[in-house]
Design an enzyme around this catalytic site. Structure first.
Site, PDB file in Angstrom:
ATOM      1  N   TRP A 314       0.719  -1.148   0.153  1.00 48.12           N
ATOM      2  CA  TRP A 314       0.038   0.066  -0.008  1.00 48.12           C
ATOM      3  C   TRP A 314       0.778   1.226  -0.043  1.00 48.12           C
ATOM      4  O   TRP A 314       0.465   2.226  -0.636  1.00 48.12           O
ATOM      5  CB  TRP A 314      -0.819   0.102   1.251  1.00 48.12           C
ATOM      6  CG  TRP A 314      -1.649   1.103   1.499  1.00 48.12           C
ATOM      7  CD1 TRP A 314      -3.097   1.451   0.944  1.00 48.12           C
ATOM      8  CD2 TRP A 314      -1.174   2.359   2.246  1.00 48.12           C
ATOM      9  NE1 TRP A 314      -3.514   2.848   1.392  1.00 48.12           N
ATOM     10  CE2 TRP A 314      -2.389   3.401   1.981  1.00 48.12           C
ATOM     11  CE3 TRP A 314      -0.357   2.768   2.764  1.00 48.12           C
ATOM     12  CZ2 TRP A 314      -2.546   4.523   2.579  1.00 48.12           C
ATOM     13  CZ3 TRP A 314      -0.169   3.998   3.549  1.00 48.12           C
ATOM     14  CH2 TRP A 314      -1.512   4.892   3.407  1.00 48.12           C
ATOM     15  N   HIS A 315       2.073   1.196   0.678  1.00 50.89           N
ATOM     16  CA  HIS A 315       2.814   2.371   0.693  1.00 50.89           C
ATOM     17  C   HIS A 315       3.435   2.780  -0.376  1.00 50.89           C
ATOM     18  O   HIS A 315       3.934   3.864  -0.731  1.00 50.89           O
ATOM     19  CB  HIS A 315       4.059   2.220   1.837  1.00 50.89           C
ATOM     20  CG  HIS A 315       3.376   2.383   3.213  1.00 50.89           C
ATOM     21  ND1 HIS A 315       2.728   1.305   4.020  1.00 50.89           N
ATOM     22  CD2 HIS A 315       3.475   3.490   3.924  1.00 50.89           C
ATOM     23  CE1 HIS A 315       2.385   1.678   5.122  1.00 50.89           C
ATOM     24  NE2 HIS A 315       2.937   3.068   5.222  1.00 50.89           N
ATOM     25  N   GLY A 316       3.517   1.843  -1.415  1.00 49.80           N
ATOM     26  CA  GLY A 316       4.241   2.318  -2.856  1.00 49.80           C
ATOM     27  C   GLY A 316       4.700   1.074  -3.540  1.00 49.80           C
ATOM     28  O   GLY A 316       4.833  -0.193  -2.952  1.00 49.80           O
TER      29      GLY A 316
END
Length: 463
Positions: A314-316
């Site tokens: 989700w963060h990247g």
């Protein structure tokens, strides 16, 4: 338009606040919608159609949920839509690039521009649909309510990820009073100070350490890792404080996002204190539906591993984020299989837990910060094997200014619950008054610092 930028501080924020004060009743809501969409468009106008479409789809799902028999199919379709929206803009090129690398194919990159804050507003949209599915009375009365919830400018780019039920309390809020305004401004300034006086100072050390490459030795590697641990905490908690303060200023309740995570004695406890709105989102909408810890230890460990792997992704769209998520998932799963609570009942066990957690979090953040897996390996190798002192690292250490050392020391102290400890022992009317005077002084100091340097964007703005 970042919260700490001059256009926001001196033009946008005063105008938004005055317009919200001047409006009344339902007009106030439409003013805030216009202000929020303007704020978003100033950051990236190309993402506006996706934001509006996300809000429209969630609102339609909430409207039809109590009126159709196939509620599960409607919910599934809504979630799939938002996951496809998130995947297409954020992960399509990552997956095609990975396929090209591993299979030797030549799939062209789509090159889509990810909408600003897409990770945050899609998660809010999905949570709204799920909440209405679980409780049909939880839906909004009007599309404008959902649109303001999704686009609310203090939260739209970097959270916190609020729930509609909590946010909706402010929709009918009367005009904000002087006391609430003062509290909101104080909280906003506290976050501004975290960003300007600690995070930005720590960033100078971090950037130097991660740019040294093979010139990095054990001294600068550990200092860089510790500095980034402080930078990301004060950067993101600073943003969260500013968002909470802005919400208070406009009459909306915003969830807390941090609870002194660096005093944790396990990774499990760390995630009960770090990025709380995201942790609670994954807990309520993924971990519990997977079965949580109700189906035995092995299934609990697997569920945690899945959740943290997706949390990292989700963060990247990068293997560094995947590895960071896998690292936390592995440690959390291992802790579930061990009697951690029993081990921490004694002071020595609790102390060892603190040391283990800080080391694990610090090492994980090195991977999180690195531009590539190779860069992360270089820094980690220097942390544990770089005992041959490097001239480049020596020069970098000599160039660290006293102000930066003071900022790092202040960061260490303020990452502990010093404030609540002092408030408990010194509570009184004079403390409240002095806090506002201190906030005013901090604001002036932050402006002076900002005038002499250029601030980096908030770290979580990229997500």
């Amino acid at each position: 338009m970042a919260f700490h930028s001059a256009p926001f501080l001196f033009f946008f924020l005063p105008a938004a606040w005055l317009l919200s004060l001047a409006a009344s009743g339902r007009g106030r809501k439409y003013v805030l919608i216009a202000v929020s969409l303007t704020f978003y468009a100033c950051g990236q106008w190309q993402g506006l159609p996706c934001l509006l479409l996300s809000a429209a789809v969630s609102c339609a799902a909430g409207f039809f949920m109590p009126r159709v028999q196939a509620k599960q199919a409607l919910l599934a379709g809504t979630l799939v839509f938002h996951l496809l929206l998130l995947g297409a803009f954020k992960y399509l090129d990552f997956f095609t690039g990975s396929l090209n690398q591993f299979l030797g194919t030549a799939i062209p990159a789509a090159g889509l521009l990810a909408p600003l804050g897409v990770s945050f507003f899609t998660f809010k949209s999905m949570s709204y649909a799920v909440d209405v599915y679980r409780d049909e009375t939880a839906g909004a009365r009007r599309f404008s309510d959902v649109l303001l919830y999704i686009s609310f400018f203090p939260q739209v780019t970097s959270g916190p990820i609020s729930r509609f039920g909590q946010f909706a309390k402010g929709l009918d809020c009367p005009r904000v009073g002087a006391e609430q305004t003062a509290r909101g401004l104080r909280r906003f300034i506290a976050g501004f100070a975290k960003k300007a006086l600690i995070s930005e100072m720590a960033a100078t050390v971090v950037n130097t350490a991660f740019s040294l490459g093979e010139g990095l030795d054990v001294r600068m590697a550990w200092l860089g890792a510790i500095a980034y641990t402080l930078q990301i905490y004060f950067d993101f908690s600073g943003y969260s404080d500013m968002a909470i303060g802005l919400g208070t200023l406009l009459g909306f309740e915003t969830p807390e996002n941090f609870d002194y995570p660096y005093i944790s004695a396990s990774i499990t406890e760390f995630w009960r204190r770090w990025h709380l709105s995201l942790s609670h989102w994954f807990r309520d909408y993924l971990y519990f539906p997977l079965g949580g810890g109700r189906r035995g230890t092995a299934r609990k460990c697997l569920n945690k591993a899945i959740v943290f792997l997706l949390c990292g992704l989700w963060h990247g769209a990068s293997w560094t984020f995947v590895l960071w998520g896998a690292w936390h998932g592995l440690l959390s799963a291992v802790e579930s299989a061990l009697p951690m609570e029993r081990l921490q009942e004694k002071p020595l066990g609790r102390c060892l837990g603190h040391v283990y957690t800080l080391l694990a979090v610090c090492a994980g953040f090195v991977v999180f910060r690195a531009a590539s897996v190779g860069e992360a390996a270089v820094v980690l190798r220097a942390m544990f094997t770089g005992f041959a002192l490097s001239p480049a690292s020596t020069l970098a250490l000599e160039r660290i200014s006293p102000a930066v050392w003071c900022a790092l020391g202040a960061g260490v102290v303020l990452s502990l619950p010093v404030g609540p400890w002092l408030k408990k022992r010194l509570d009184g009317p004079w403390l409240e008054l002095s806090s506002y005077a201190g906030a005013a002084a901090l604001f002036v100091l932050c402006l002076l610092v900002a005038a002499g340097s250029s601030f980096q964007p908030f770290i979580y703005a990229q997500f």
